[in-house]
Design an enzyme around this catalytic site. Structure first.
Site, PDB file in Angstrom:
ATOM      1  NE  ARG A 179       2.890   3.247 -10.185  1.00 49.11           N
ATOM      2  CZ  ARG A 179       3.013   2.906  -8.895  1.00 49.11           C
ATOM      3  NH1 ARG A 179       3.820   1.914  -8.544  1.00 49.11           N
ATOM      4  NH2 ARG A 179       2.307   3.532  -7.966  1.00 49.11           N
ATOM      5  CD  GLU A 235       1.309  -3.677 -12.077  1.00 47.41           C
ATOM      6  OE1 GLU A 235       0.539  -3.550 -11.102  1.00 47.41           O
ATOM      7  OE2 GLU A 235       2.498  -3.365 -12.052  1.00 47.41           O
ATOM      8  CG  HIS A 247       2.355  -3.428  -7.954  1.00 48.73           C
ATOM      9  ND1 HIS A 247       1.957  -2.551  -8.921  1.00 48.73           N
ATOM     10  CD2 HIS A 247       2.878  -2.659  -6.956  1.00 48.73           C
ATOM     11  CE1 HIS A 247       2.208  -1.305  -8.536  1.00 48.73           C
ATOM     12  NE2 HIS A 247       2.771  -1.357  -7.335  1.00 48.73           N
TER      13      HIS A 247
END
Ligand code: DGY
Length: 309
Positions: free
Chosen positions: A228, A257, A275
């Site tokens: 993360r 994000e 991601h």
């Protein structure tokens, strides 16, 4: 959701979709899902107290297409008796493959290499061109030696790396194999040529990789994040990359994000990806299947292994 999963859901439920795939706020989720018994979400949707309270009369289960659950207020879910399912295990291989992709591209200057060829600025082979870092004999420090961390260790060993790790407690010897345990992140940093962040996203870990920890890394080390984004203090990492204390980074995840810190886009020693850790056809379908099986088990009165609360 992948098409196969949407089809599988339609066979079992009366389904209402977020057709536009637009990112919804928690208020919008609460409004759109009124009356739902099951809420299927991903790591991008924040499922907070507002959502739980608004949907509680009918909501029985939240199923998230992610192993991470930092976007869900589990304490409230537990207090309200709402079940939460997630997708552990089935994505460990895919995520560890991307971890190695990031590691290799950071160490071997993948972004610069691609740019050189693509831009037409490559004038031919030269002995000092784009020299990077070799992996054999180097120490990889895995911060978070859970399922994904262990899958990364398997692959890093195959590249001849020595495995170091930090967890809250050491692994059983059969799982740790030759990996060396460090009881603090600082100690792990001191012993890492590559720091690999694979710890789960939690409130406690926000900003954990700060100036002090980055300074503890040996000069010329590499940082990879597959977990993360908010575990990393962006100011500290960007400073270390700009100054050269950190040779390069490979990042698949970012704070806030998709509105990442703009400075990353300008750094040539960072390999960026959006991601995509678990983004393979096989893995996505396996994640969907796990949630559907988990729901079926719950309805049979059983406790599926992917139940969080
Ligand atoms: C996960 O499963 O947590 C991945 O980060 C995708 O959301």
């Amino acid at each position: 959701m992948p098409t196969d999963m949407e089809m599988a859901l339609r066979e079992r439920f009366s389904v209402s979709l977020n057709e536009s795939d637009a990112l919804l706020s928690s208020d919008e989720i609460a409004r759109n899902a009124t009356g739902a018994n099951v809420l299927f979400v991903t790591a991008t949707e924040k499922i907070d107290a507002n959502v739980f309270r608004a949907l509680s009369p009918t909501l029985r289960t939240v199923a998230t297409l992610s192993v991470g659950f930092d976007h869900i207020d589990l304490a409230i879910a537990r207090a309200m008796g709402i079940e939460v399912l997630h997708t552990p295990d089935v994505l460990s291989d895919a995520c560890s493959e991307v971890a190695l992709m990031l590691l290799l591209n950071a160490c071997r200057r993948g972004y610069e290499a691609d740019q050189m060829v693509r831009s037409g600025k490559w004038n031919g082979w030269a002995p000092t061109q784009l020299l990077g870092i070799g992996l054999v004999g180097k120490r990889i420090g895995i911060f978070g030696m859970g399922r994904i961390g262990q899958a990364i260790a398997v692959r890093a060993r195959a590249f001849g790396m020595k495995i170091h790790y930090h967890n809250r407690s050491p692994l059983a010897p059969a799982l740790a194999q030759d990996a060396i345990y460090h009881s603090s992140l600082k100690e792990l940093c001191r012993n890492s040529d590559v720091l690999m962040i694979a710890a789960p996203g939690t409130v406690e870990l926000k900003g954990a990789l700060d100036h002090a920890h980055l300074n503890a890394l040996p000069r010329g080390s590499v940082v990879v994040n597959i977990s993360r984004g908010d575990i990393v203090n962006d100011d500290a990492l960007i400073g270390a990359l700009t100054e050269g204390h950190v040779f390069a980074a490979g990042l698949d995840v970012f704070a806030n994000e998709p509105n990442i810190d703009e400075r990353y886009r300008k750094l040539h020693n960072v390999f960026l990806s959006p991601h995509i850790g678990s983004a393979t056809h096989e893995t996505r379908n396996a994640m969907g299947q796990l949630l559907i099986e988990g729901l079926a088990a719950l309805r049979r009165g059983e406790r599926p292994s992917n139940l969080l609360s």
